[in-house]
Design a protein around this motif. Structure first.
Motif, PDB file in Angstrom:
ATOM      1  N   ASN A  76       0.833  -1.196   0.000  1.00 56.59           N
ATOM      2  CA  ASN A  76       0.000   0.000   0.000  1.00 56.59           C
ATOM      3  C   ASN A  76       0.869   1.247   0.000  1.00 56.59           C
ATOM      4  O   ASN A  76       2.094   1.176   0.187  1.00 56.59           O
ATOM      5  CB  ASN A  76      -0.963   0.003   1.203  1.00 56.59           C
ATOM      6  N   ALA A  77       0.219   2.396  -0.205  1.00 62.07           N
ATOM      7  CA  ALA A  77       0.944   3.658  -0.334  1.00 62.07           C
ATOM      8  C   ALA A  77       1.620   4.087   0.957  1.00 62.07           C
ATOM      9  O   ALA A  77       2.679   4.725   0.927  1.00 62.07           O
ATOM     10  CB  ALA A  77      -0.007   4.755  -0.811  1.00 62.07           C
ATOM     11  N   MET A  78       1.023   3.749   2.097  1.00 66.03           N
ATOM     12  CA  MET A  78       1.618   4.131   3.370  1.00 66.03           C
ATOM     13  C   MET A  78       3.016   3.548   3.516  1.00 66.03           C
ATOM     14  O   MET A  78       3.956   4.232   3.932  1.00 66.03           O
ATOM     15  CB  MET A  78       0.724   3.653   4.521  1.00 66.03           C
ATOM     16  N   LEU A  79       3.180   2.287   3.147  1.00 66.63           N
ATOM     17  CA  LEU A  79       4.495   1.646   3.248  1.00 66.63           C
ATOM     18  C   LEU A  79       5.490   2.286   2.292  1.00 66.63           C
ATOM     19  O   LEU A  79       6.653   2.514   2.646  1.00 66.63           O
ATOM     20  CB  LEU A  79       4.361   0.152   2.955  1.00 66.63           C
ATOM     21  N   GLY A  80       5.025   2.588   1.083  1.00 68.30           N
ATOM     22  CA  GLY A  80       5.912   3.221   0.113  1.00 68.30           C
ATOM     23  C   GLY A  80       6.339   4.617   0.529  1.00 68.30           C
ATOM     24  O   GLY A  80       7.518   4.988   0.410  1.00 68.30           O
ATOM     25  N   LEU A  81       5.401   5.400   1.021  1.00 66.62           N
ATOM     26  CA  LEU A  81       5.719   6.761   1.458  1.00 66.62           C
ATOM     27  C   LEU A  81       6.622   6.752   2.696  1.00 66.62           C
ATOM     28  O   LEU A  81       7.467   7.636   2.858  1.00 66.62           O
ATOM     29  CB  LEU A  81       4.432   7.532   1.750  1.00 66.62           C
ATOM     30  N   THR A  82       6.441   5.767   3.559  1.00 60.20           N
ATOM     31  CA  THR A  82       7.308   5.659   4.732  1.00 60.20           C
ATOM     32  C   THR A  82       8.748   5.385   4.310  1.00 60.20           C
ATOM     33  O   THR A  82       9.689   6.010   4.819  1.00 60.20           O
ATOM     34  CB  THR A  82       6.817   4.544   5.665  1.00 60.20           C
ATOM     35  N   ASP A  83       8.928   4.458   3.360  1.00 55.72           N
ATOM     36  CA  ASP A  83      10.278   4.207   2.856  1.00 55.72           C
ATOM     37  C   ASP A  83      10.861   5.441   2.177  1.00 55.72           C
ATOM     38  O   ASP A  83      12.047   5.746   2.303  1.00 55.72           O
ATOM     39  CB  ASP A  83      10.261   3.027   1.885  1.00 55.72           C
ATOM     40  N   LEU A  84      10.029   6.160   1.432  1.00 57.66           N
ATOM     41  CA  LEU A  84      10.473   7.408   0.808  1.00 57.66           C
ATOM     42  C   LEU A  84      10.957   8.396   1.872  1.00 57.66           C
ATOM     43  O   LEU A  84      12.027   9.004   1.737  1.00 57.66           O
ATOM     44  CB  LEU A  84       9.334   8.019   0.001  1.00 57.66           C
ATOM     45  N   SER A  85      10.181   8.550   2.929  1.00 60.12           N
ATOM     46  CA  SER A  85      10.530   9.510   3.979  1.00 60.12           C
ATOM     47  C   SER A  85      11.828   9.142   4.689  1.00 60.12           C
ATOM     48  O   SER A  85      12.509   9.997   5.241  1.00 60.12           O
ATOM     49  CB  SER A  85       9.393   9.613   4.998  1.00 60.12           C
ATOM     50  N   GLN A  86      12.179   7.839   4.647  1.00 58.18           N
ATOM     51  CA  GLN A  86      13.390   7.374   5.318  1.00 58.18           C
ATOM     52  C   GLN A  86      14.572   7.215   4.364  1.00 58.18           C
ATOM     53  O   GLN A  86      15.607   6.666   4.720  1.00 58.18           O
ATOM     54  CB  GLN A  86      13.092   6.052   6.022  1.00 58.18           C
ATOM     55  N   GLY A  87      14.383   7.689   3.124  1.00 62.23           N
ATOM     56  CA  GLY A  87      15.486   7.708   2.179  1.00 62.23           C
ATOM     57  C   GLY A  87      15.722   6.414   1.421  1.00 62.23           C
ATOM     58  O   GLY A  87      16.724   6.276   0.723  1.00 62.23           O
ATOM     59  N   ARG A  88      14.790   5.451   1.521  1.00 61.31           N
ATOM     60  CA  ARG A  88      14.972   4.178   0.817  1.00 61.31           C
ATOM     61  C   ARG A  88      14.345   4.187  -0.580  1.00 61.31           C
ATOM     62  O   ARG A  88      14.356   3.181  -1.294  1.00 61.31           O
ATOM     63  CB  ARG A  88      14.397   3.038   1.658  1.00 61.31           C
ATOM     64  N   ALA A  89      13.790   5.322  -0.973  1.00 61.79           N
ATOM     65  CA  ALA A  89      13.285   5.534  -2.330  1.00 61.79           C
ATOM     66  C   ALA A  89      13.490   7.003  -2.658  1.00 61.79           C
ATOM     67  O   ALA A  89      13.609   7.863  -1.766  1.00 61.79           O
ATOM     68  CB  ALA A  89      11.813   5.150  -2.438  1.00 61.79           C
TER      69      ALA A  89
END
Length: 274
Positions: free
Chosen positions: A166-179
């Protein structure tokens, strides 16, 4: 009353044919509705663990108009929606699902009930992505089974596609620099950034626009006609406007649907006595 049920329980319902979907739902008193449960403000589980969001309110109103007293919400995901419909695990998907020609080969869709802006989100303060061409070669977060995932794979050269449930998991990784970027609904990304205090921002607020519909088994003509009449009525009497303004910061989805080209928003079917 809305209940959240597991997939095995939903699958245990009688295996009537597609033409019997409406009759069966009325006979059992339950409309089985699939959604992701994890894509606010479209749909999610609230603090009490109950389904909430735009899709949930629309599904409840739909059931009332169909003469079905209860909605059983079934958790699923974009990669499983079509298979779930075909396996009769649920009656209908109401989960911000984009109408595409590829999907229409496998399931039927209702009239549009929403229009979605797909946006490109980046970490707050990032400046390297300001146009679609800047996505080339980047690590891009998308939800598996979505049109965003298809778009990146087909249209972004050298992209390192990172897929999530889901988008929450993707955005969380983005916020932590993994995307480096995430492709999600503009409404969704903005909502999650505000509610979860994620340090992300929309670098490209509208990458492209998509038309959303409810999906169900093919050849369910009577069910399809009834769903379409219900959506048309929601638009005409202001219900869809009220629901969408609540969840999308004042955005009127009824007006957005009315503004679609005729080919995307066909006239509703004629009322039948059957």
């Amino acid at each position: 009353m809305a209940l959240l049920v597991s997939l095995p329980l939903a699958a245990a319902c009688s295996g009537a044919g597609p033409e019997d979907v409406l009759a069966r739902a009325r006979a059992t008193g339950s409309l089985r509705v699939a959604l992701t449960q994890a894509n606010p403000p479209w749909n999610f589980l609230d603090d009490a663990g109950q389904p909430a969001g735009y899709d949930v309110d629309v599904a409840k109103d739909l059931a009332k108009r169909l003469g079905i007293p209860r909605v059983d919400f079934i958790g699923s995901d974009y990669a499983s929606f079509i298979g779930g419909i075909q396996a009769d695990r649920f009656d209908i998907v109401v989960s911000a699902q984009t109408i595409t020609g590829k999907r229409e080969q496998e399931v039927d869709f209702s009239l549009p009930y929403a229009v979605n802006d797909v946006a490109v989100f980046v970490r707050r303060g990032a400046t390297g992505i300001t146009a679609p061409k800047d996505l080339a070669g980047k690590r891009i977060a998308v939800s598996e089974g979505t049109t965003e995932a298809e778009f990146v794979r087909a249209s972004v050269p050298g992209a390192d596609v990172r897929t999530y449930k889901n988008a929450m998991l993707g955005l969380t990784d983005l916020s932590q620099g993994r995307a480096d970027a995430a492709l999600v609904s503009r409404f969704q990304g903005g909502y999650l950034a505000a509610k979860k205090a994620l340090p992300v921002q929309a670098a490209i607020p509208v990458l492209h626009q998509e038309v959303l519909g409810m999906s169900f088994r093919k050849r369910s003509r009577r069910f399809k006609d009834a769903v379409n009449r219900a959506i048309s009525a929601m638009i005409a009497d202001g219900t869809l406007s009220t629901i969408s303004r609540r969840w999308f910061g004042g955005t009127d989805m009824a007006a957005a649907v009315r503004g679609l080209p005729a080919a995307q928003a066909p006239l509703p079917p004629v009322e039948r006595n059957s």
